[in-house]
Structure formats: structure tokens, C-alpha cells
Design a protein around this motif. Sequence first.
Motif, mmCIF file in Angstrom:
data_model
loop_
_atom_site.group_PDB
_atom_site.id
_atom_site.type_symbol
_atom_site.label_atom_id
_atom_site.label_comp_id
_atom_site.label_asym_id
_atom_site.label_seq_id
_atom_site.Cartn_x
_atom_site.Cartn_y
_atom_site.Cartn_z
ATOM 1 N N ASP A 33 11.390 15.785 -27.369
ATOM 2 C CA ASP A 33 12.783 15.691 -26.918
ATOM 3 C C ASP A 33 13.707 16.494 -27.822
ATOM 4 O O ASP A 33 14.922 16.278 -27.846
ATOM 5 C CB ASP A 33 13.220 14.219 -26.890
ATOM 6 N N THR A 34 13.125 17.413 -28.583
ATOM 7 C CA THR A 34 13.924 18.231 -29.499
ATOM 8 C C THR A 34 14.358 19.532 -28.800
ATOM 9 O O THR A 34 13.523 20.245 -28.256
ATOM 10 C CB THR A 34 13.099 18.575 -30.758
ATOM 11 N N TYR A 35 15.634 19.773 -28.818
ATOM 12 C CA TYR A 35 16.191 20.989 -28.211
ATOM 13 C C TYR A 35 16.891 21.820 -29.278
ATOM 14 O O TYR A 35 17.414 21.279 -30.259
ATOM 15 C CB TYR A 35 17.199 20.634 -27.116
ATOM 16 N N ARG A 36 16.919 23.139 -29.052
ATOM 17 C CA ARG A 36 17.644 24.042 -29.953
ATOM 18 C C ARG A 36 18.711 24.743 -29.112
ATOM 19 O O ARG A 36 18.354 25.571 -28.242
ATOM 20 C CB ARG A 36 16.647 25.046 -30.528
ATOM 21 N N PRO A 37 19.982 24.415 -29.295
ATOM 22 C CA PRO A 37 21.025 25.019 -28.440
ATOM 23 C C PRO A 37 21.138 26.519 -28.650
ATOM 24 O O PRO A 37 21.027 27.008 -29.778
ATOM 25 C CB PRO A 37 22.301 24.289 -28.844
ATOM 26 N N LEU A 38 21.376 27.239 -27.548
ATOM 27 C CA LEU A 38 21.515 28.696 -27.605
ATOM 28 C C LEU A 38 22.938 29.145 -27.281
ATOM 29 O O LEU A 38 23.278 30.309 -27.442
ATOM 30 C CB LEU A 38 20.547 29.367 -26.613
ATOM 31 N N GLY A 39 23.727 28.208 -26.774
ATOM 32 C CA GLY A 39 25.096 28.579 -26.412
ATOM 33 C C GLY A 39 25.930 27.336 -26.176
ATOM 34 O O GLY A 39 25.440 26.216 -26.317
ATOM 35 N N PRO A 40 27.186 27.524 -25.789
ATOM 36 C CA PRO A 40 28.085 26.366 -25.577
ATOM 37 C C PRO A 40 27.725 25.602 -24.292
ATOM 38 O O PRO A 40 27.179 26.171 -23.350
ATOM 39 C CB PRO A 40 29.468 27.010 -25.459
ATOM 40 N N THR A 41 28.070 24.314 -24.279
ATOM 41 C CA THR A 41 27.797 23.457 -23.125
ATOM 42 C C THR A 41 28.828 23.691 -22.026
ATOM 43 O O THR A 41 30.019 23.773 -22.297
ATOM 44 C CB THR A 41 27.840 21.978 -23.568
ATOM 45 N N GLU A 42 28.330 23.810 -20.803
ATOM 46 C CA GLU A 42 29.234 23.968 -19.649
ATOM 47 C C GLU A 42 29.228 22.661 -18.865
ATOM 48 O O GLU A 42 28.167 22.135 -18.555
ATOM 49 C CB GLU A 42 28.743 25.105 -18.750
ATOM 50 N N GLN A 43 30.434 22.172 -18.546
ATOM 51 C CA GLN A 43 30.527 20.915 -17.808
ATOM 52 C C GLN A 43 31.161 21.154 -16.444
ATOM 53 O O GLN A 43 32.098 21.942 -16.320
ATOM 54 C CB GLN A 43 31.370 19.913 -18.591
ATOM 55 N N ARG A 44 30.636 20.461 -15.447
ATOM 56 C CA ARG A 44 31.239 20.535 -14.113
ATOM 57 C C ARG A 44 31.031 19.207 -13.399
ATOM 58 O O ARG A 44 30.130 18.440 -13.747
ATOM 59 C CB ARG A 44 30.632 21.697 -13.308
ATOM 60 N N ILE A 45 31.876 18.973 -12.419
ATOM 61 C CA ILE A 45 31.779 17.718 -11.646
ATOM 62 C C ILE A 45 31.233 18.053 -10.262
ATOM 63 O O ILE A 45 31.720 18.974 -9.593
ATOM 64 C CB ILE A 45 33.152 17.018 -11.574
ATOM 65 N N GLU A 46 30.219 17.332 -9.873
ATOM 66 C CA GLU A 46 29.540 17.596 -8.599
ATOM 67 C C GLU A 46 29.437 16.325 -7.777
ATOM 68 O O GLU A 46 29.422 15.227 -8.326
ATOM 69 C CB GLU A 46 28.100 18.084 -8.850
ATOM 70 N N VAL B 58 27.997 17.000 -14.692
ATOM 71 C CA VAL B 58 26.790 17.702 -15.114
ATOM 72 C C VAL B 58 27.116 18.563 -16.338
ATOM 73 O O VAL B 58 28.009 19.415 -16.271
ATOM 74 C CB VAL B 58 26.238 18.598 -13.976
ATOM 75 N N GLU B 64 16.591 25.842 -26.010
ATOM 76 C CA GLU B 64 15.136 25.937 -26.028
ATOM 77 C C GLU B 64 14.570 24.564 -26.369
ATOM 78 O O GLU B 64 15.140 23.848 -27.194
ATOM 79 C CB GLU B 64 14.675 26.950 -27.082
#
Lengths: 178, 115
Positions: A33-46, B58, B64
Motif C-alpha cells: 500500500d506504499t505509493y510514491r507521488p509524482l505530481g499534485p492531487t487533482e480533485q473533482r466531484i462526480e 474523486v 507509483e
Amino acid sequence: MTRKSRTTFASLLVVAALLAAGCTTRSWTEETDTYRPLGPTEQRIENRGIADLWLKAAGPREEDGFQITERLHTDQDGHVSISLLPAALQVLAYGHEVVLEFRRMDDDALVHTSRINAESALTVLREWQVQVRLGAKTKLRPAEIRLLDRLIDDLGDKPTLEMLTEIRPAVSTRMEWE
Amino acid sequence: MIPALLACGVLSIGCASSSTDIWQRQDRVEITPLAAPAYTEDRSLGHLHVTASEQVQVAVTPSERLYVKHEDTEFAFDWDSFGLVFFGILGSVVSLGLTVFLVFFAVDSNDDEKK
């Protein structure tokens, strides 16, 4: 046993052991469950459909035991579909509106209701009549077919009778497991 | 038996286990429901269509994910294979010896008898 034969026997054992022994390798990949972020988080409502949801649709139970019950399963987009023909037949046969209740099967919570009155029942019959003219077939449970036959025998209203008579040949028996 | 056990021991020296970290591109997606599920209906062609939906937030993070590849090497000794090989070799030696015996001794003695 002489010394020479003992040496031969030992050599045989060594060769056999060398050929039979070895290492076995097994490999497997563990998902972490380990992630390495590559960029900023994008949020949207669906607005998303709820997939894989089990619902039970049921109409009112009549005195003779007739009741519409269906088990429904939502697709990827959260859609379920149910034929309104049995409900329309129930409205016409018993002379009252039918309320279909949709309950979640996991907790039996009432999530939706749908009313079918005499007017909407006739609309449903008209829609089925058109579909049957276009070659559509449908399946009804034995109790629903008996209801349809009873309506054809007893109903005095000629336009409705015509619709039912036209729909009847396109109806086949739906098995218990279907 | 001791040399055979020694051989097995030598072969098992190289047996070990290892793990490798592998980073694979996989966006991290977090879905948070914002409201209770809504059910809407639509009637057409003699059917009732009900749609179950919910409003969700979302959050997508380009990232990665870590996968760990494990490799485990173990010493293995198969007694069935050992027996098969051992008796195979033994049988070969015996049959070879028997052939040599027949060709060089049995046949030669027949020749001597003829003479």
C-alpha cells in the motif's frame, strides 16, 4: 565387501546425490500500500452509478397470494431494469394501483418506490402492444400468465382486451430460476 | 553415504532468499461519498429503469506503487529422483559388466571348445 567395491558404491551414491539434489526457486510479487507521488492531487466531484448492488423489487401481496417479486443486480452504471407488464396486469386484475418497493438486499432498507396506476398500466400495455407488433417476445411467470388469461376471459373493455389479446401470443413461460 | 551428504551440503550453499523493490506507475485514486445514494427512475417501452447513483469526490494523485518481488531458493532433495538415478546407474553398470562378461569370457570359451 572389499575396499574397491565400497569405493564404487560410494561413488555411485555421490553421483546419484549430485543428480537428484538441487535448489528449487519460487518467486512471488507482493502488492504493498506504499505509493510514491509524482505530481499534485487533482480533485473533482462526480455523480457515479453504484455498481454491483442487489435490490429486491416487490409489489403488494393479494389475497389469493399473487405478488410480483424480482431480484435485481445493478450493472457498472448502476442501472436495473424491470418489465412493467406484470404490474400493469395486477393493476387491471385487482382494480387498485400497485406500488413497487425496491429494497437493498443486504440490509432490507427501502430505497425507492414506483407507483403504477390504471392510467400508467394502460400506457404500459400500449407500449408492449407496439413492441409485440415489432416482433418482441416476453416471459412471464405462470401466475402472471394465469392473470393475463383471466383478464382476456373476463375483461369487458374492448380496447384493453385487444391489447391483451395481441400481447398474449408473444408471452412464454418464465422458469422459476430465471 | 557421507560423500553423498557432503554433495547435498555443497549444493545447498547457494540456496538463499532475496527481495526486489519494483515501482510501477499506478495513480492513487481516493473516492469519498459526499451524499447518500440517490435512486432515479425512467419508464420507457414497458420497462421501468432504476438508476442507483451517488455523488462522490474523486482525488487522483499521479503516483507509483511499490511492489516487492520475492525470490526464495530452497534446498531440495527428492528421494524418488535419487532412487531412480541410483538404480539407473547401478543397472547400467551391471548390464555393462554382464555384456563384457558374455563377450570376453562366454564367447571366448566357446571358441576354445571349437578349437
